[in-house]
Scaffold this motif. Structure first.
Motif, PDB file in Angstrom:
ATOM      1  N   ASP A  20       0.815  -1.223   0.000  1.00 21.40           N
ATOM      2  CA  ASP A  20       0.000   0.000   0.000  1.00 21.40           C
ATOM      3  C   ASP A  20       0.846   1.270   0.000  1.00 21.40           C
ATOM      4  O   ASP A  20       0.337   2.368   0.253  1.00 21.40           O
ATOM      5  CB  ASP A  20      -1.030  -0.003   1.135  1.00 21.40           C
ATOM      6  N   GLY A  21       2.142   1.143  -0.310  1.00 20.07           N
ATOM      7  CA  GLY A  21       2.993   2.308  -0.521  1.00 20.07           C
ATOM      8  C   GLY A  21       3.593   2.936   0.722  1.00 20.07           C
ATOM      9  O   GLY A  21       4.034   4.079   0.684  1.00 20.07           O
ATOM     10  N   LEU A  22       3.630   2.196   1.816  1.00 19.60           N
ATOM     11  CA  LEU A  22       4.093   2.754   3.081  1.00 19.60           C
ATOM     12  C   LEU A  22       5.440   2.185   3.523  1.00 19.60           C
ATOM     13  O   LEU A  22       5.813   1.077   3.140  1.00 19.60           O
ATOM     14  CB  LEU A  22       3.054   2.490   4.177  1.00 19.60           C
ATOM     15  N   VAL A  23       6.122   2.969   4.356  1.00 21.01           N
ATOM     16  CA  VAL A  23       7.390   2.563   4.962  1.00 21.01           C
ATOM     17  C   VAL A  23       7.269   2.853   6.454  1.00 21.01           C
ATOM     18  O   VAL A  23       6.830   3.953   6.838  1.00 21.01           O
ATOM     19  CB  VAL A  23       8.575   3.369   4.376  1.00 21.01           C
ATOM     20  N   TRP A  40       3.705   5.336  10.129  1.00 22.68           N
ATOM     21  CA  TRP A  40       3.851   4.999   8.711  1.00 22.68           C
ATOM     22  C   TRP A  40       4.040   6.260   7.888  1.00 22.68           C
ATOM     23  O   TRP A  40       3.383   7.272   8.145  1.00 22.68           O
ATOM     24  CB  TRP A  40       2.617   4.259   8.211  1.00 22.68           C
ATOM     25  N   MET A  41       4.923   6.183   6.910  1.00 22.54           N
ATOM     26  CA  MET A  41       5.108   7.284   5.972  1.00 22.54           C
ATOM     27  C   MET A  41       5.002   6.757   4.552  1.00 22.54           C
ATOM     28  O   MET A  41       5.469   5.664   4.251  1.00 22.54           O
ATOM     29  CB  MET A  41       6.488   7.934   6.141  1.00 22.54           C
ATOM     30  N   THR A  56       5.736  14.064   9.834  1.00 21.17           N
ATOM     31  CA  THR A  56       4.408  13.879   9.262  1.00 21.17           C
ATOM     32  C   THR A  56       4.252  12.411   8.931  1.00 21.17           C
ATOM     33  O   THR A  56       5.143  11.806   8.336  1.00 21.17           O
ATOM     34  CB  THR A  56       4.223  14.734   7.993  1.00 21.17           C
ATOM     35  N   TYR A  57       3.152  11.846   9.328  1.00 19.17           N
ATOM     36  CA  TYR A  57       2.872  10.426   9.127  1.00 19.17           C
ATOM     37  C   TYR A  57       1.610  10.261   8.287  1.00 19.17           C
ATOM     38  O   TYR A  57       0.833  11.198   8.106  1.00 19.17           O
ATOM     39  CB  TYR A  57       2.679   9.730  10.479  1.00 19.17           C
ATOM     40  N   LEU A  90      12.611   3.606   8.040  1.00 19.84           N
ATOM     41  CA  LEU A  90      13.212   4.912   8.296  1.00 19.84           C
ATOM     42  C   LEU A  90      13.467   5.080   9.792  1.00 19.84           C
ATOM     43  O   LEU A  90      12.646   4.638  10.611  1.00 19.84           O
ATOM     44  CB  LEU A  90      12.281   6.034   7.836  1.00 19.84           C
ATOM     45  N   LEU A  91      14.577   5.702  10.132  1.00 15.54           N
ATOM     46  CA  LEU A  91      14.858   6.093  11.506  1.00 15.54           C
ATOM     47  C   LEU A  91      14.867   7.617  11.533  1.00 15.54           C
ATOM     48  O   LEU A  91      15.699   8.247  10.878  1.00 15.54           O
ATOM     49  CB  LEU A  91      16.208   5.557  11.985  1.00 15.54           C
TER      50      LEU A  91
END
Length: 120
Positions: A20-23, A40-41, A56-57, A90-91
């Motif tokens: 669904d395009g999230l990381v 989630w981003m 921003t999430y 991502l961190l």
């Protein structure tokens, strides 16, 4: 009407997203190393995070962007963003103002500690 700025294509090409395009993005207090939360981003949330200096999430339940602290005042000021070696996490090192968890706790990881079995 002008085109909306987008995530740098060089960064976007390195991301491995969910279907669904999230990381997943782990928020960590920059000076203590305390792990605060996971959100989630998508590409746009990451772009906003990198360009505004505030996390921003993407809310999966509400289907909308949310900047941490807009309603609570508990803002995350971004110090750095790093991509892991696989490109799938991502961190985000932040300076957290107030609580990071929606429950009002400083971190989302302080209540339900799972311990390994004895002898492990």
């Amino acid at each position: 009407m002008g085109r909306m700025p987008q995530l740098d294509p060089a960064i976007a090409a390195r991301l491995k997203r969910t279907p669904d395009g999230l990381v997943p993005a782990i928020a960590q207090q920059y000076d203590t190393g305390e792990v605060l939360m996971m959100g989630w981003m998508n590409d746009e949330a990451l772009h906003r995070t990198l360009t505004t200096g505030r996390c921003t999430y993407w809310s999966r339940s509400r289907g909308e962007f949310w900047a941490k602290g807009d309603t609570s005042g508990h803002v995350q000021h971004v110090k750095s963003v790093a991509l892991d070696c696989d490109g799938d996490t991502l961190l985000v090192q932040v300076d957290q103002v107030g609580a990071a968890c929606h429950t009002g706790d400083r971190t989302c990881f302080d209540k339900d500690v799972l311990l390994p079995a004895a002898g492990q």
